[in-house]
Design a protein around this motif. Structure first.
Motif, short mmCIF file in Angstrom:
data_model
loop_
_atom_site.label_atom_id
_atom_site.label_comp_id
_atom_site.label_asym_id
_atom_site.label_seq_id
_atom_site.Cartn_x
_atom_site.Cartn_y
_atom_site.Cartn_z
N ARG A 226 87.54 -27.45 50.45
CA ARG A 226 86.44 -26.72 49.86
C ARG A 226 86.51 -25.23 50.18
N SER A 227 86.13 -24.43 49.21
CA SER A 227 85.94 -23.01 49.43
C SER A 227 84.47 -22.78 49.76
N GLU A 228 84.23 -21.73 50.54
CA GLU A 228 82.85 -21.38 50.88
C GLU A 228 82.39 -20.24 50.00
N VAL A 229 81.29 -20.43 49.29
CA VAL A 229 80.73 -19.44 48.38
C VAL A 229 79.43 -18.90 48.99
N THR A 230 79.34 -17.59 49.12
CA THR A 230 78.12 -16.94 49.61
C THR A 230 77.55 -16.07 48.51
N VAL A 231 76.25 -16.23 48.25
CA VAL A 231 75.58 -15.52 47.16
C VAL A 231 74.42 -14.72 47.74
N ASP A 232 74.40 -13.43 47.48
CA ASP A 232 73.27 -12.57 47.84
C ASP A 232 72.50 -12.21 46.58
N LEU A 233 71.16 -12.33 46.64
CA LEU A 233 70.30 -12.11 45.50
C LEU A 233 69.43 -10.87 45.71
N GLU A 241 67.77 -24.38 43.02
CA GLU A 241 67.80 -25.67 43.72
C GLU A 241 68.70 -26.67 43.00
N SER A 242 68.92 -26.46 41.70
CA SER A 242 69.75 -27.39 40.92
C SER A 242 71.23 -27.29 41.27
N LEU A 243 71.62 -26.27 42.03
CA LEU A 243 73.03 -26.12 42.38
C LEU A 243 73.59 -27.34 43.08
N SER A 244 72.77 -27.97 43.91
CA SER A 244 73.27 -29.10 44.71
C SER A 244 73.67 -30.29 43.84
N ALA A 250 78.62 -28.91 47.34
CA ALA A 250 78.06 -29.66 48.47
C ALA A 250 77.55 -28.66 49.51
N ASP A 251 76.71 -29.15 50.37
CA ASP A 251 76.26 -28.39 51.54
C ASP A 251 75.64 -27.05 51.15
N VAL A 252 74.65 -27.09 50.24
CA VAL A 252 73.95 -25.87 49.84
C VAL A 252 72.95 -25.51 50.93
N LEU A 262 77.32 -22.27 49.88
CA LEU A 262 77.62 -23.63 49.44
C LEU A 262 79.11 -23.88 49.57
N ALA A 263 79.46 -25.13 49.65
CA ALA A 263 80.86 -25.54 49.67
C ALA A 263 81.24 -25.99 48.27
N LEU A 264 82.40 -25.52 47.80
CA LEU A 264 82.80 -25.79 46.42
C LEU A 264 84.20 -26.37 46.38
N THR A 265 84.33 -27.50 45.70
CA THR A 265 85.62 -28.09 45.43
C THR A 265 85.87 -28.03 43.92
N GLY A 266 87.03 -27.51 43.53
CA GLY A 266 87.33 -27.43 42.11
C GLY A 266 86.95 -26.08 41.52
N PRO A 267 86.97 -25.97 40.19
CA PRO A 267 86.73 -24.69 39.53
C PRO A 267 85.29 -24.22 39.71
#
Length: 303
Positions: A226-233, A241-244, A250-252, A262-267
């Motif tokens: 998994r890659s770790e994605v960090t988002v600042d708003l 909340e629908s991201l999960s 995973a792991d939002v 969040l942890a992201l697997t795939g595109p």
């Protein structure tokens, strides 16, 4: 030195070694194409050195077999015509000078570029006039590395080759690897230093408790994790909340109302589309390092 075209530099089929009730290596099958820099990873005690000794014909396997190019390693003399080897613990002739050790090693090897050898002595800061008994661990390592890299053997087998070197010399080591591959030599590099392997290798094999748990290219290994994605708003976005529920997510976690990871697997497409309506000021995607991938194998196996 000419070797048969299209033949793997190293090949092992179901190599197994038992020492009494201890299963040091179990059912190991591996193929290293000619011209590749292959990293062989595992912590101390995983069976790396035992595997290498079997691959070189220096230790008889309990079962299985191996080849250097098309030569069975059971024919040690013929197999070693095609390779140079740097062991994990370098032992030299104590009363010889470094230069005498280099000359002796050149005499038994498959040919040495003497001009390049002299260049390496200078680059690695080796004093060849000292007696081997006066060398530190790092300097003994330098003698072995100079001898190996100066040879024109089509296969270089390096077992923990930088364990005694300082960071500056490690940089020179990586440069030497690049020069070897530029000449078409194959490098089999056994190490537990993950940054070193990540810097120079094209593929890696991960050994755990004597078993090969993965063989893949570095990019392929990273994609498996998994890659770790960090988002600042800029402002809160309750709809996220629908991201999960998105594929591969995973792991939002919200560390604040304006930052989520969040942890992201795939595109990343589904996540990017979900973020389209939010006021995103920064988005970072961090790929796992080889160390994290490696530790994940061990953590998963221990779970």
């Amino acid at each position: 030195m000419a070797v048969p075209a299209g033949v793997p530099a190293l090949r092992a089929e179901r190599l197994t070694k038992h020492f009494g009730g201890t299963h040091a290596v179990e059912d190991l099958t591996l193929e290293v194409p000619a011209g590749e820099v292959f990293g062989f990873l595992g912590p101390n005690g995983a069976g790396k050195s035992t595997t290498i000794r079997m691959l070189l014909g220096l230790l008889r396997p309990t079962s299985g077999q191996a080849w250097v190019f098309d030569t069975p390693v059971a024919d040690v003399e013929q197999a070693h015509v095609h390779l140079a080897y740097v062991p994990a613990d370098v032992a030299l002739w104590p009363s010889f000078t470094g230069q005498e050790c280099l000359d002796l090693l050149a005499g038994v090897g498959p040919g040495t570029d003497l001009g390049y050898r002299a260049e390496l002595v200078e680059r690695l800061g080796l004093d060849p006039g000292k007696r081997a008994r006066a060398y530190s661990t790092g300097n003994r390592q330098k003698v072995a590395l100079v001898a190996a890299f100066a040879t024109r053997a089509p296969l270089l087998v390096l077992d923990e080759p930088t364990s005694g070197l300082d960071p500056l010399m490690e940089r020179e080591f990586r440069r030497c690897i690049g020069e070897a591959t530029g000449r078409g030599q194959t490098v089999f590099l056994s190490s537990h230093q993950l940054a070193e392997v990540e810097a120079v290798c094209t593929r890696v094999g991960i050994l755990r408790a004597g078993r090969l748990v993965e063989v893949a290219g570095l990019e392929e290994l990273r994609r498996l994790r998994r890659s770790e994605v960090t988002v600042d708003l800029a402002r809160p976005a309750p709809g996220l909340e629908s991201l999960s529920g998105l594929p591969g997510v995973a792991d939002v976690r919200w560390s604040s109302p304006l930052r989520l990871t969040l942890a992201l697997t795939g595109p990343p497409g589904p996540v990017l589309r979900a973020l389209g309506e939010a006021d995103v000021v920064r988005l970072d995607v961090r790929e796992p390092t080889l160390e994290e991938i490696f530790l994940d194998y061990y953590g998963r196996a221990a779970a």
